[in-house]
Design a protein around this motif. Structure first.
Motif, mmCIF file in Angstrom:
data_model
loop_
_atom_site.group_PDB
_atom_site.id
_atom_site.type_symbol
_atom_site.label_atom_id
_atom_site.label_comp_id
_atom_site.label_asym_id
_atom_site.label_seq_id
_atom_site.Cartn_x
_atom_site.Cartn_y
_atom_site.Cartn_z
ATOM 1 N N THR A 113 1.418 -4.440 5.055
ATOM 2 C CA THR A 113 1.753 -5.182 6.266
ATOM 3 C C THR A 113 2.954 -6.076 5.986
ATOM 4 N N GLN A 134 -0.737 -17.744 3.075
ATOM 5 C CA GLN A 134 -0.646 -17.330 4.472
ATOM 6 C C GLN A 134 0.171 -18.318 5.291
ATOM 7 N N GLU A 135 -0.019 -19.596 5.023
ATOM 8 C CA GLU A 135 0.750 -20.614 5.745
ATOM 9 C C GLU A 135 2.227 -20.537 5.389
ATOM 10 N N ALA A 138 3.704 -17.496 7.169
ATOM 11 C CA ALA A 138 3.880 -17.786 8.592
ATOM 12 C C ALA A 138 5.111 -18.657 8.826
ATOM 13 N N GLN A 142 8.657 -17.663 10.942
ATOM 14 C CA GLN A 142 9.274 -18.489 11.981
ATOM 15 C C GLN A 142 10.727 -18.798 11.648
ATOM 16 N N ARG A 147 7.432 -13.848 14.916
ATOM 17 C CA ARG A 147 6.214 -14.581 15.284
ATOM 18 C C ARG A 147 5.167 -14.436 14.182
ATOM 19 N N PRO A 148 4.427 -15.478 13.869
ATOM 20 C CA PRO A 148 3.372 -15.373 12.854
ATOM 21 C C PRO A 148 2.327 -14.317 13.175
ATOM 22 N N ASP A 149 2.103 -14.043 14.478
ATOM 23 C CA ASP A 149 1.101 -13.026 14.823
ATOM 24 C C ASP A 149 1.574 -11.600 14.511
ATOM 25 N N GLN A 150 2.813 -11.456 14.062
ATOM 26 C CA GLN A 150 3.322 -10.144 13.651
ATOM 27 C C GLN A 150 3.087 -9.863 12.171
ATOM 28 N N ASN A 152 0.483 -9.035 10.620
ATOM 29 C CA ASN A 152 -0.428 -7.923 10.358
ATOM 30 C C ASN A 152 0.140 -6.578 10.787
ATOM 31 N N ASN A 153 1.354 -6.558 11.305
ATOM 32 C CA ASN A 153 1.996 -5.302 11.690
ATOM 33 C C ASN A 153 2.620 -4.621 10.475
#
Length: 340
Positions: A113, A134-135, A138, A142, A147-150, A152-153
């Motif tokens: 990922t 992880q922080e 993220a 930015q 985006r942080p929600d990406q 896991n892509n």
């Protein structure tokens, strides 16, 4: 540029590759990929490196990072000679220099990922793990406009420009002082190129690191660089401040490169090409000045003597006898040139 102190100092860098043939794979020749290159990069400075394909730009970049072992010469990073350090001794210095490759898709692991790719250097160097990692990832997303929600892509779920942003985030993760950009925008659409270049400039202003920026596009180099080095057949032929180089190119090869830049106005009359023919083979480079086989101002001494970089102005160096030789020689060469 924020500091005149050299961050990176490269002296007489040479990289040769053996050419082998026959059943016994004996050495039958040598590829002179890089043949005595010297330059420096200051703290917070961007040095652009330009030249035709095959001139040795990428080999210089990989040699500086010790991704390939140089044949000879020295590489100093933050005053430390890293040329011959072993793997264990080199490991701490690798945090200080990172690379952004040309093809973002080929340089990303398709089975990982995006978040794992950016966070992997933190794990390898033991800088962060678990929630802290992880922080940090993220935050890096930015910083590069993702985006942080990406996180896991997977790489195939991003566009080309977004994949290059992931590569930039990975390069930033260890807090390097030098980032080598090996044609980082040549595989991207023109509109995306501008966004990525502006991102690199903004990140440099924020963090103060340096770039060794390799590119073919002179417009890109002019936009991002503080100084520009022009390479031809494994050697640097001219180095100058960006504004000085584009306003007053002194080497015939640099002049030819600038004259080849497309002009947007169709009514503007184009000049005749300043050079013709192909780049000589690096397996059998010409004697003397490597450019003499294509130069319109060639003199007899160019065929037997190799010019060295000499001062041609404030922070402007040129490896050409028209600059370092006598004025009479230059006048004769210009007046008797057989090429229009």
């Amino acid at each position: 540029m924020t500091d005149a102190r050299p961050l990176l100092e490269v002296t007489d860098l040479v990289k040769h590759y053996a050419v082998r043939g026959g059943i016994l794979r004996r050495r039958v020749g040598t590829v002179h990929a890089v043949d005595g290159v010297s330059f420096s990069v200051g703290v917070g400075e961007t040095l652009g490196m330009v030249g035709e394909s095959g001139c040795g730009k990428s080999t210089v970049a990989r040699s500086v990072l010790r991704l390939v072992e140089p044949t000879s010469g020295s590489i100093r990073l933050n005053g430390v000679d890293v040329t011959h350090l072993g793997k264990a001794d080199m490991r701490p210095h690798r945090r200080s220099m990172q690379i952004v490759f040309q093809d973002p898709f080929a340089s990303l692991n398709p089975r990982m990922t995006a978040g794992d790719i950016v966070g992997e250097p933190l794990s390898v160097h033991g800088l962060a793990s678990g929630r802290q990692k992880q922080e940090r990832v993220a935050e890096l997303f930015q910083q590069v406009g993702l985006r942080p929600d990406q996180m896991n892509n997977y790489p195939h779920q991003f566009s080309g420009g977004q994949r290059q942003r992931i590569c930039i985030a990975r390069a930033l993760s260890l807090g390097p002082s030098l980032i080598v950009c090996d044609e980082p925008v040549s595989a991207l659409d023109v509109s995306i190129q501008a966004q990525v270049i502006n991102l690199l400039i903004d990140l440099q202003r924020k963090h103060g690191f340096s770039y060794l920026f390799i590119a073919h596009d002179l417009a890109v180099v002019a936009h991002i660089s503080h100084r520009v080095a022009v390479m031809y057949l494994g050697r640097i032929v001219e180095v100058a401040e960006k504004s000085e180089l584009f306003a007053n190119p002194r080497h015939p090869y640099t002049q030819a490169l600038l004259s080849s830049v497309p002009v947007a106005d169709p009514k503007m009359k184009r000049l005749k090409p300043l050079i013709d023919g192909d780049v000589p083979s690096p397996i059998n480079p010409p004697s003397g000045c490597a450019f003499h086989t294509r130069c319109r101002y060639v003199m007899d001494r160019c065929k037997v003597e190799r010019p060295v970089l000499a001062e041609a102005g404030t922070r402007h160096q040129v490896a050409c006898f028209l600059n370092a030789g006598t004025g009479r020689e230059a006048e004769i060469a210009l007046s008797t040139s057989s090429r229009p």
